[in-house]
Write a protein that holds these residues in place. Structure first.
Motif, PDB file in Angstrom:
ATOM      1  N   LEU A  13     -32.169 -40.426  92.281  1.00 50.83           N
ATOM      2  CA  LEU A  13     -32.310 -39.485  93.407  1.00 50.83           C
ATOM      3  C   LEU A  13     -31.079 -38.750  93.727  1.00 50.83           C
ATOM      4  CD1 LEU A  13     -34.085 -37.985  95.691  1.00 50.83           C
ATOM      5  CD2 LEU A  13     -33.665 -40.312  97.056  1.00 50.83           C
ATOM      6  N   ARG A  14     -29.973 -39.554  93.850  1.00 46.38           N
ATOM      7  CA  ARG A  14     -28.533 -38.976  93.854  1.00 46.38           C
ATOM      8  C   ARG A  14     -28.107 -38.038  93.288  1.00 46.38           C
ATOM      9  NH1 ARG A  14     -26.425 -44.535  95.141  1.00 46.38           N
ATOM     10  NH2 ARG A  14     -27.296 -44.163  97.364  1.00 46.38           N
ATOM     11  N   ARG A  16     -30.217 -36.102  91.405  1.00 44.55           N
ATOM     12  CA  ARG A  16     -31.356 -35.012  91.718  1.00 44.55           C
ATOM     13  C   ARG A  16     -30.727 -34.143  93.108  1.00 44.55           C
ATOM     14  NH1 ARG A  16     -37.412 -35.502  93.363  1.00 44.55           N
ATOM     15  NH2 ARG A  16     -36.366 -35.253  95.447  1.00 44.55           N
ATOM     16  N   ASP A  17     -30.238 -34.815  94.001  1.00 46.87           N
ATOM     17  CA  ASP A  17     -29.833 -34.132  95.040  1.00 46.87           C
ATOM     18  C   ASP A  17     -28.366 -33.623  94.832  1.00 46.87           C
ATOM     19  OD1 ASP A  17     -31.495 -35.188  96.898  1.00 46.87           O
ATOM     20  OD2 ASP A  17     -30.434 -36.879  97.466  1.00 46.87           O
ATOM     21  N   ARG A  21     -27.961 -29.334  95.296  1.00 46.62           N
ATOM     22  CA  ARG A  21     -26.740 -28.975  96.091  1.00 46.62           C
ATOM     23  C   ARG A  21     -26.003 -27.977  95.163  1.00 46.62           C
ATOM     24  NH1 ARG A  21     -25.510 -33.678  97.932  1.00 46.62           N
ATOM     25  NH2 ARG A  21     -24.120 -34.228  96.204  1.00 46.62           N
ATOM     26  N   PHE A  51     -38.967 -38.779  87.337  1.00 46.77           N
ATOM     27  CA  PHE A  51     -39.278 -37.533  88.071  1.00 46.77           C
ATOM     28  C   PHE A  51     -40.330 -36.671  87.441  1.00 46.77           C
ATOM     29  CE2 PHE A  51     -35.287 -38.389  90.150  1.00 46.77           C
ATOM     30  CZ  PHE A  51     -35.674 -38.640  91.249  1.00 46.77           C
ATOM     31  N   PRO A 118     -39.113 -22.792 106.321  1.00 44.32           N
ATOM     32  CA  PRO A 118     -37.658 -23.387 106.483  1.00 44.32           C
ATOM     33  C   PRO A 118     -37.148 -23.708 105.309  1.00 44.32           C
ATOM     34  CG  PRO A 118     -38.980 -24.348 108.197  1.00 44.32           C
ATOM     35  CD  PRO A 118     -40.035 -23.758 107.274  1.00 44.32           C
ATOM     36  N   ALA A 119     -35.956 -23.451 104.930  1.00 39.82           N
ATOM     37  CA  ALA A 119     -35.550 -23.553 103.433  1.00 39.82           C
ATOM     38  C   ALA A 119     -35.646 -25.042 102.862  1.00 39.82           C
ATOM     39  CB  ALA A 119     -33.935 -23.362 103.576  1.00 39.82           C
ATOM     40  N   CYS A 120     -35.559 -26.125 103.710  1.00 37.03           N
ATOM     41  CA  CYS A 120     -35.730 -27.315 103.153  1.00 37.03           C
ATOM     42  C   CYS A 120     -37.035 -27.601 102.575  1.00 37.03           C
ATOM     43  CB  CYS A 120     -35.375 -28.495 104.008  1.00 37.03           C
ATOM     44  SG  CYS A 120     -36.123 -28.272 105.687  1.00 37.03           S
ATOM     45  N   PHE A 121     -37.961 -26.900 103.404  1.00 33.69           N
ATOM     46  CA  PHE A 121     -39.448 -27.057 102.860  1.00 33.69           C
ATOM     47  C   PHE A 121     -39.681 -26.107 101.601  1.00 33.69           C
ATOM     48  CE2 PHE A 121     -39.836 -29.121 106.823  1.00 33.69           C
ATOM     49  CZ  PHE A 121     -40.587 -30.149 106.613  1.00 33.69           C
TER      50      PHE A 121
ATOM     51  N   ALA B  78     -37.042 -45.072  97.266  1.00 34.02           N
ATOM     52  CA  ALA B  78     -35.675 -44.819  96.673  1.00 34.02           C
ATOM     53  C   ALA B  78     -35.706 -43.586  95.896  1.00 34.02           C
ATOM     54  CB  ALA B  78     -35.738 -46.144  95.674  1.00 34.02           C
ATOM     55  N   LYS B  79     -36.876 -42.976  95.287  1.00 34.60           N
ATOM     56  CA  LYS B  79     -36.765 -41.879  94.602  1.00 34.60           C
ATOM     57  C   LYS B  79     -37.092 -40.411  95.437  1.00 34.60           C
ATOM     58  CE  LYS B  79     -40.468 -42.311  91.418  1.00 34.60           C
ATOM     59  NZ  LYS B  79     -41.389 -41.783  90.562  1.00 34.60           N
ATOM     60  N   GLU B 106     -24.608 -40.127 103.396  1.00 34.13           N
ATOM     61  CA  GLU B 106     -24.974 -39.335 102.313  1.00 34.13           C
ATOM     62  C   GLU B 106     -25.489 -37.959 102.634  1.00 34.13           C
ATOM     63  OE1 GLU B 106     -26.811 -41.928  99.305  1.00 34.13           O
ATOM     64  OE2 GLU B 106     -27.697 -39.852  98.338  1.00 34.13           O
ATOM     65  N   THR B 108     -26.995 -34.112 102.002  1.00 36.42           N
ATOM     66  CA  THR B 108     -27.458 -33.645 100.599  1.00 36.42           C
ATOM     67  C   THR B 108     -27.241 -31.998 100.816  1.00 36.42           C
ATOM     68  OG1 THR B 108     -29.708 -33.438 101.794  1.00 36.42           O
ATOM     69  CG2 THR B 108     -29.382 -35.094 100.605  1.00 36.42           C
ATOM     70  N   GLN B 114     -29.826 -20.786 108.866  1.00 41.01           N
ATOM     71  CA  GLN B 114     -31.245 -20.225 108.334  1.00 41.01           C
ATOM     72  C   GLN B 114     -31.708 -19.386 109.619  1.00 41.01           C
ATOM     73  OE1 GLN B 114     -32.106 -21.449 105.882  1.00 41.01           O
ATOM     74  NE2 GLN B 114     -31.230 -23.734 105.517  1.00 41.01           N
ATOM     75  N   TYR B 116     -33.645 -19.881 111.648  1.00 42.86           N
ATOM     76  CA  TYR B 116     -33.802 -20.708 112.908  1.00 42.86           C
ATOM     77  C   TYR B 116     -32.778 -21.428 113.684  1.00 42.86           C
ATOM     78  CZ  TYR B 116     -34.571 -23.834 108.930  1.00 42.86           C
ATOM     79  OH  TYR B 116     -34.553 -24.547 107.983  1.00 42.86           O
ATOM     80  N   ARG B 123     -29.489 -38.268 103.595  1.00 45.37           N
ATOM     81  CA  ARG B 123     -30.597 -39.201 103.281  1.00 45.37           C
ATOM     82  C   ARG B 123     -29.858 -40.750 103.702  1.00 45.37           C
ATOM     83  NH1 ARG B 123     -34.248 -37.826  99.938  1.00 45.37           N
ATOM     84  NH2 ARG B 123     -33.936 -36.107  98.428  1.00 45.37           N
ATOM     85  N   ARG B 131     -33.192 -34.286 108.647  1.00 51.98           N
ATOM     86  CA  ARG B 131     -32.458 -33.304 108.752  1.00 51.98           C
ATOM     87  C   ARG B 131     -32.064 -33.195 110.280  1.00 51.98           C
ATOM     88  NH1 ARG B 131     -32.508 -30.407 104.475  1.00 51.98           N
ATOM     89  NH2 ARG B 131     -31.521 -28.562 105.533  1.00 51.98           N
TER      90      ARG B 131
END
Lengths: 146, 138
Positions: A13-14, A16-17, A21, A51, A118-121, B78-79, B106, B108, B114, B116, B123, B131
């Protein structure tokens, strides 16, 4: 066993993050493998087992998602969008975009409507699944230690 | 008719580590830390927020769920499969980002402008995505 899976998942996951980025940069498998504390070959296999797709494919879909965003929400030219999301050649960009979405960047731009997500979604939910992807029989039979 | 959202939860695999993170790094405060015998009822809240609005730091495991299920839950978290878990606001996203970064949180992405407001994400030690946004002022 579980703790090992948990720790491996967390490290994948780290990595993938890190791709989410730094998607504008070249895919650097050794660097991502270092983030995940595994060797490069092991990284690619384990990422896919975790994944469901290779790091390369994950990054391509991330870039195409970001390209869709820029085509939809900005006035940048297709070439500018291509460069901004990390592709170095317009040919590769157009081919990858078409492989994944089944249409060209300019055709997508014509039909797309601005999104208010929103960007994160957007990054999570609008990352395109490939229209060519077939469901894979539960991937990755065995993982060789390296 | 409902009148309030009072308790939300995140799954954490270690409650002491969760306290170090949510209180020690994000700056939340402990609301309850009660040994109920069968579980540790551990909640935190944002200082200054409605004191009743708390986040339950819940550890997946027996007797609430069997060991195998708890293992699956931990592996999924964890994933990153818990998705979006917590959304906070701040008066100054850039400053908060820098503070969190200095504490080794950590992070991200961000801080990013944005439509908004300005926001960033990070994380917790277990993989949950939170967020922080600085909403546009009217």
């Amino acid at each position: 066993m579980s703790l090992a899976v948990e720790q491996s998942n967390r490290r994948m996951l780290r990595a993938r993050d890190a791709m989410d980025r730094a998607y504008t940069e070249a895919l650097d498998v050794p660097a991502l493998a270092r983030i995940a504390h595994v060797c490069p070959a092991h990284f690619i296999r384990t990422f896919r087992a975790t994944f469901g797709e290779t790091p390369h494919r994950y990054l391509q879909r991330r870039r195409v998602e970001r390209a869709m965003y820029l085509l939809r929400e900005t006035e940048l030219t297709v070439t500018e969008v291509c460069m901004q999301v990390g592709f170095s050649s317009l040919g590769t960009f157009s081919r990858t975009f078409r492989d994944i979405l089944g249409e060209s960047p300019s055709a997508y731009r014509k039909r797309a409507v601005p999104s208010v997500v929103p960007a994160c979604f957007g990054m999570a939910y609008l990352r395109p699944a490939s229209f060519l992807d077939k469901p894979r029989a539960s991937a990755i039979a065995s993982v060789n230690p390296c | 008719m409902l009148n309030k959202l009072r308790i939300t939860h995140v799954f954490v695999t270690d409650q002491d580590e969760a306290l170090d993170f949510y209180v020690g790094k994000l700056g939340l405060e402990v609301a309850d830390d009660i040994d109920l015998g069968h579980m540790r009822w551990l909640t935190v809240r944002v200082p200054g927020d409605d004191p009743e609005r708390v986040i339950l730091l819940e550890k997946p495991g027996p007797p609430a769920m069997d060991a195998k299920t708890a293992e699956q839950v931990r592996e999924l978290i964890a994933k990153g499969a818990s998705g979006f878990t917590l959304g906070f606001t701040t008066d100054d996203a850039r400053k908060t980002y820098d503070e969190f970064k200095a504490k080794g949180v950590e992070l991200t992405d961000g801080p990013t402008e944005q439509p908004y407001g300005i926001d960033f994400g990070g994380r917790d030690p277990f993989g949950n995505h939170f967020r922080v946004s600085q909403p546009l002022t009217a």
